[in-house]
Each structure stands twice: as structure tokens, then as C-alpha cells.
Design an enzyme around this catalytic site. Structure first.
Site, PDB file in Angstrom:
ATOM      1  N   SER A  50       0.834  -1.190  -0.205  1.00 37.73           N
ATOM      2  CA  SER A  50       0.009  -0.108  -0.102  1.00 37.73           C
ATOM      3  C   SER A  50       0.902   1.266  -0.008  1.00 37.73           C
ATOM      4  CB  SER A  50      -0.939  -0.091   1.186  1.00 37.73           C
ATOM      5  OG  SER A  50      -2.066  -0.900   1.064  1.00 37.73           O
ATOM      6  N   ASN A  74       0.853  -9.792  12.393  1.00 37.74           N
ATOM      7  CA  ASN A  74       1.600  -8.884  11.663  1.00 37.74           C
ATOM      8  C   ASN A  74       1.044  -7.275  12.102  1.00 37.74           C
ATOM      9  OD1 ASN A  74      -0.321  -7.714   9.489  1.00 37.74           O
ATOM     10  ND2 ASN A  74      -0.563  -9.683   9.534  1.00 37.74           N
ATOM     11  N   GLY A  77       2.545  -1.681   9.656  1.00 40.66           N
ATOM     12  CA  GLY A  77       2.033  -0.147   9.814  1.00 40.66           C
ATOM     13  C   GLY A  77       2.181   0.590   8.450  1.00 40.66           C
ATOM     14  N   CYS A 134      -6.816  -2.047   6.777  1.00 40.82           N
ATOM     15  CA  CYS A 134      -5.581  -2.260   7.783  1.00 40.82           C
ATOM     16  C   CYS A 134      -6.173  -2.130   9.083  1.00 40.82           C
ATOM     17  CB  CYS A 134      -4.513  -1.460   7.434  1.00 40.82           C
ATOM     18  SG  CYS A 134      -3.096  -1.972   8.556  1.00 40.82           S
ATOM     19  N   LYS A 173     -10.715  -2.691  -0.600  1.00 42.35           N
ATOM     20  CA  LYS A 173     -10.586  -3.739   0.153  1.00 42.35           C
ATOM     21  C   LYS A 173     -11.059  -3.578   1.698  1.00 42.35           C
ATOM     22  CE  LYS A 173      -6.554  -6.617   1.793  1.00 42.35           C
ATOM     23  NZ  LYS A 173      -4.993  -6.806   1.531  1.00 42.35           N
ATOM     24  N   GLY A 227      -3.142 -15.790   7.993  1.00 43.39           N
ATOM     25  CA  GLY A 227      -2.586 -17.276   7.948  1.00 43.39           C
ATOM     26  C   GLY A 227      -3.819 -18.095   8.111  1.00 43.39           C
ATOM     27  N   GLY A 256      -5.906 -16.615   4.721  1.00 42.09           N
ATOM     28  CA  GLY A 256      -5.843 -18.030   5.094  1.00 42.09           C
ATOM     29  C   GLY A 256      -5.464 -19.237   4.012  1.00 42.09           C
ATOM     30  N   GLY A 277      -1.044 -15.173   0.487  1.00 36.62           N
ATOM     31  CA  GLY A 277      -0.219 -14.319   1.536  1.00 36.62           C
ATOM     32  C   GLY A 277       0.886 -14.913   2.198  1.00 36.62           C
ATOM     33  N   SER A 278       0.421 -15.060   3.308  1.00 41.04           N
ATOM     34  CA  SER A 278       1.444 -15.713   4.580  1.00 41.04           C
ATOM     35  C   SER A 278       2.041 -16.847   3.916  1.00 41.04           C
ATOM     36  CB  SER A 278       0.528 -15.791   5.775  1.00 41.04           C
ATOM     37  OG  SER A 278       0.113 -14.359   6.334  1.00 41.04           O
TER      38      SER A 278
END
Length: 557
Positions: A50, A74, A77, A134, A173, A227, A256, A277-278
Site C-alpha cells: 500500500s 503482523n 504499519g 488495515c 479492500k 494465515g 488463510g 499471502g502468509s
């Protein structure tokens, strides 16, 4: 409309597995976008981190934790370089030609800044993803927007009215941390969003070690959950969103996903694409394409998802000795031991100051040599014998060095600590070693850093700068690299670069010059992208790189 629309529209009806990276994970730098675009063709959509109007340093480390394998917390920031630095890099990627759909994520705390960002990135983006989600961002950003239906309406409507000529798709999002995500998604699409991305991380949640918080941020050390443990919630949200918005708007699903079964569940719930992602933290870089291809093809991925949780586990230690090698250099000895090898590193953590990555000087007892150069190391310097500190890791990968009869080891400053484990490995290979160490100054009778250990492995010379930085390089002669020789260089960047240039002038093959690039890293597991060097992440591939690779990829040393 555009190629993103053509690819994604009604894909949940077609059932084709379209894969994406997600914002803030893996494809966070232009080098990594290029890598995924060219080397991981099973990824259809590449999402940036971002970006904001101005640079943002983000949160203090640590920014990631993992209570158990596959589950993450996570708190980055929204760390990013700002749009003026990000845009030219994306523009260059466009000029080179991109195979994948480019989804540019943007973050702001005002309609005006969102409009600025959309206008800025529209020429290079196929989609622009508004980060309204976020959960650990500062007040006014992320979820503080996405959890308010009227703000969502105002922001999306305001962007469309201010910039009606937009060519990229506008994707909102959303956060799962609301009572009715479907209702908010309906408002977003009716206000002019072309689609929805969901979900961002769940939470925020608190993460502790021995009763003390792990993460650092402005919301009390809380972090988003990502996750495997959020997958069920993600699927539920996708289903709620699809039921609320109908078939026409696009849904980028994520949360996830790690297996082909997870991807199928998300598509069945109504997603048009599936973001991963994770899970990338558990995949070797050499397996990226094979892993994504297995997910896309509905195959078993267990052979690609590693089960080593050690890079994210904390181990408690007690300081058993602390000495000052010099006024700004600490030798810190901890109880316990490590199995670190050259090319690997770990993090030091204590809750009052956060964490930073460090090379291991000695495995038994576990020893670090730390130069005081910032708030964290200053805090370490105030610790005393008997205090508790934690290690996290190992990260990186053991060096794969050429087998040679001789080796020239050159170290400068505290970078010299890397030489001990390297010399230990070369000693087991019966390599004859010539070790040269440079230090800023040397008092009469004072030994060089790691001198007692390094003298065991070969010829050892310590040379003080005495006002001329890198004076140790003046000792280099062509005959030092004659015959079957490799050279290993550690230390400050300027010194390493100059040493490599000297050795090249002597005729040494750049394949046989190995440099330890200890780049900044925040996660240590390949998610944040901060340690990227060309097509390698040193936190996954190891810190030693052949100078030939550095030259080929035009890397800065």
C-alpha cells in the site's frame, strides 16, 4: 473495459483458478514484482504494497510474529516509500512489459489523498485497490474507514466524481472486523467500486511472550491475524459479500489460503481470484512457481510448504557476560548455544526495545558482537549480566562455497564476526586460509575482533585503519589469490566493493569472490521483501552472494 475486467469478470461462475499475491506480502518491491511476473507465471495478479502520498516508516520492529506454524500476527504499519518514489519504478516495469495484472494498493486518511493516489497510479495500474481495511494502521487509515459505511460511500463516490476518466478498475479492500461486511460491500459497489478485495487481517489481536507484548505500534502492540487461522472467516466473508453484491462486481478473495483445497473453497464462495499471502513464508524461492502451479492445478502442495517454524520462534536466554571491545562495540555472551552457519543470522529481541537481525559470532556459548549505532543497540548496551534477551531464528541459508585449496578471508569492523563460522566450515574442508582483519584502531596489546578464534584456522593479520578507512586492503597483493583460491569479504559496503574491485584487477574470477550482503530485513521469512538483492531474498537464500551475481544484477554493495 480493461484486461483485468476481461480476466476476472464472472470468473466465479467459470471456476478457473486465478491466483494473486496480496498487498504487503512478497511483491513489495519492483525487483520482486519483476521476479513474480517473469518467473512465476502461475500468478495471474500481482499486488503491490500500500503506497501513500508521502513516505511512511511504519511500525517499529518486530512487525511479525507466529503463535504456531501457519498462523501469523503482523503490524507493519503501512511502511512504504511514498508515491513519488514508487511510481517511477512501476512505470519502468510497464515500459519493460508486464505479463500479469498489476494491482496497485493505495492508502490514505482523506478523500483528497485517495484522489491524488488514484490519479497518480492510474496510468500504470490495471486495478487500484483502496486499503480501507488495515486493522493496525494509525487513526484515520485502513479499518477506521472501512468499518464506517458512510465513509466508504463518501470516499468511493468522491474518487469517481473527481476522476471520472479513470481507466483502471477501482477495488475496495474491506475489513472482516465488522458486523455486516456484505452491507458495506454493497455500499462500495453501488458507490462506484468495480469490485471488492477481502479479507484483510482479522483483529487486531494481542501477542505476548512471557506476559509481555511482542509487537510495537500506536494501538498498544496489537496486530492483525493472518494465515491459516483466518481462512474460515475469510470464506464466510466472501460468501456474504457475493450474496450482497450479486454476480457482476469482481471479488478478489484472500485470507488463510495455502492449499488447492483452500483456493477451491474461496472460489466456491464467490471469489473471482484467490490471493496467497502468509503461506509464501513457508515456500523456498526456488519452489515459488511449482507451489503456485500446484495450487492452480488442484495438486497436493505439502511438498512445497515447509514445516520449520524456527525462523519465527523465540528462545529465551540469559546474558552471562557482557564486555566492551571498544567504546562503541559490545561482546554479548548468552547462555545456550546455536547451530548457525555462515550465511545465516538470527534476531535479538527484548520487549522494551524491539528486535533487530544480527550475525552470530560464536555458537557455543552463543555470542554476538554488536556495534552501538541506534536506539536498539543503545538499549542493548544498557543490559547487564543476568538480564533476559530472546533470539528468533535462524534465517538465511548456509553458504554454498566453491571448494578450493586456498581461501582469502577479508573482514572489516564488526562484519568480522561472520568470518568465524565461515572459517570453521572451510577448516572442515581442509582449506588453507589467509585471514586479514581491519579495525578502526588498535591499542597496544589489544587483539583484533575474534582473533583467538580465527587464529586457529590459518594465517591471521589484523591491521588498524589509523585514520585511513579500509587500510587492510593495502595489504592485498596479486600473489594472495594465485592458484586455486576463493575470496570471502565481509564488512562495510565501501570496503567490500573496493576489495572486490582489487581482486578483480588481480584476475580472480568473480564467481570466486563472495560478499556477505547483510541487507535490512524485518520479517526474516521472505514476506516483507526488504532484503531483496536482484532475484534473491537474503533472509531465505543466505547472505553470501558471488560477486558475479552482484555484477550481473547491477546491485549496490
Amino acid at each position: 473495459m480493461n484486461k483485468a475486467y476481461d480476466l476476472l469478470h464472472l470468473n466465479h461462475k467459470k471456476g478457473k483458478v486465478l491466483l494473486a499475491t496480496v498487498s504487503g506480502v512478497a511483491t513489495t518491491k519492483s525487483e520482486l514484482i519483476r521476479l513474480f511476473d517473469r518467473k512465476v507465471p502461475s500468478v495471474d495478479i500481482i499486488t503491490t504494497k500500500s503506497f501513500q502520498v508521502v513516505p511512511n516508516e511504519g511500525n517499529k520492529m518486530p512487525v511479525i510474529t507466529s503463535p504456531r506454524l501457519g498462523d501469523f500476527g503482523n503490524s507493519v504499519g503501512l511502511r512504504n516509500p511514498g508515491m513519488e518514489k514508487a511510481y517511477p519504478e512501476l512505470e519502468e516495469l510497464r515500459r519493460e512489459g508486464l505479463r500479469a495484472i498489476l494491482n496497485v494498493s493505495v492508502s490514505a486518511n482523506s478523500i483528497e489523498d485517495f484522489i491524488t493516489l488514484v490519479k497518480k497510479f492510474d496510468p500504470v495500474a490495471d486495478m487500484i485497490e483502496l486499503n480501507l481495511s488495515c486493522p493496525h494502521a494509525a487513526k484515520g487509515y485502513g479499518a477506521s474507514i472501512g468499518s464506517d459505511p458512510e465513509l466508504v460511500r463518501a470516499y468511493i463516490k468522491g474518487i469517481n466524481e473527481a476522476y471520472p476518466e479513470r481507466k483502471s478498475l477501482l477495488i475496495a479492500k474491506l475489513t472482516p472486523n465488522v458486523e455486516d461486511i456484505g452491507a458495506i460491500a454493497r455500499i462500495a459497489t453501488r458507490s462506484g467500486a468495480d469490485g471488492i478485495a477481502a479479507i484483510n487481517t482479522v483483529g487486531p489481536k494481542e501477542y505476548y511472550i512471557d506476559g509481555k507484548p511482542i509487537l510495537f505500534n500506536k494501538i498498544g502492540g496489537k496486530g492483525g491475524a493472518s494465515g491459516e487461522w483466518v481462512k474460515q472467516r475469510a470464506v464466510e466473508c466472501i460468501r456474504e459479500i457475493r450474496n450482497a453484491i450479486g454476480d457482476d462486481p469482481i471479488i478478489l478473495g484472500m485470507g488463510g489460503v495455502s492449499t488447492a483445497e483452500d483456493a477451491f473453497d474461496m472460489l466456491s464462495a464467490g471469489a473471482d481470484s484467490v490471493g496467497i499471502g502468509s503461506a509464501i513464508a513457508r515456500v523456498e524461492m526456488s519452489d515459488y512457481e511449482a507451489y503456485f502451479n500446484a495450487v492452480k492445478s488442484g495438486k497436493d502442495v505439502s511438498g512445497y510448504l515447509g514445516n520449520d517454524h524456527k525462523p519465527l520462534e523465540y528462545e529465551k536466554h540469559v546474558i552471562i557476560d557482557k564486555t566492551m571491545y571498544s567504546p562503541d562495540t559490545i561482546i554479548l555472551t548468552l547462555d545456550g548455544k546455536s547451530d548457525c552457519q555462515a550465511g545465516e543470522f538470527c534476531f535479538l529481541f527484548f520487549s522494551e526495545a524491539g528486535e533487530r537481525p544480527f550475525s552470530v559470532a560464536k555458537n557455543n556459548p552463543l555470542t554476538f558482537i554488536i556495534k552501538i549505532r541506534g536506539p536498539f543497540t543503545e538499549a542493548v548496551s544498557r543490559l547487564e549480566k543476568g538480564d533476559v534477551i530472546y533470539t528468533r531464528g535462524l534465517s538465511g541459508k548456509p553458504i554454498e562455497n566453491p571448494k578450493t585449496d586456498k581461501a582469502l578471508l577479508i573482514g572489516g569492523g564488526t562484519g568480522t564476526v561472520v568470518l568465524n563460522l565461515l572459517a570453521e566450515k572451510l577448516g572442515k574442508e581442509n582449506t588453507k586460509m589467509d585471514i586479514r582483519v581491519g579495525v578502526p584502531s588498535l591499542e597496544e596489546g589489544q587483539k583484533g575482533l575474534m582473533q583467538d578464534e580465527l587464529e586457529k584456522y590459518g594465517s591471521y593479520t589484523v591491521i588498524a585503519d589509523d585514520g585511513k578507512p579500509g587500510r587492510v586492503l593495502d595489504s592485498l597483493k596479486k600473489e594472495d589469490v594465485d592458484g586455486d583460491t576463493a575470496a570471502y569479504i565481509v564488512g562495510p559496503s565501501v570496503m567490500m566493493r573496493k576489495a572486490a574491485e582489487i581482486l578483480l584487477s588481480f584476475g580472480l574470477d568473480p564467481e570466486r569472490i563472495l560478499i556477505s550482503l547483510e541487507k535490512n530485513t524485518m520479517c526474516g521469512v521472505g514476506l516483507c521483501g526488504e532484503c531483496v538483492c536482484g532475484e534473491k531474498l537474503t533472509c531465505k537464500e543466505g547472505t553470501f552472494l558471488p560477486y558475479s551475481y552482484i555484477l550481473e544484477n547491477n546491485l549496490e554493495v
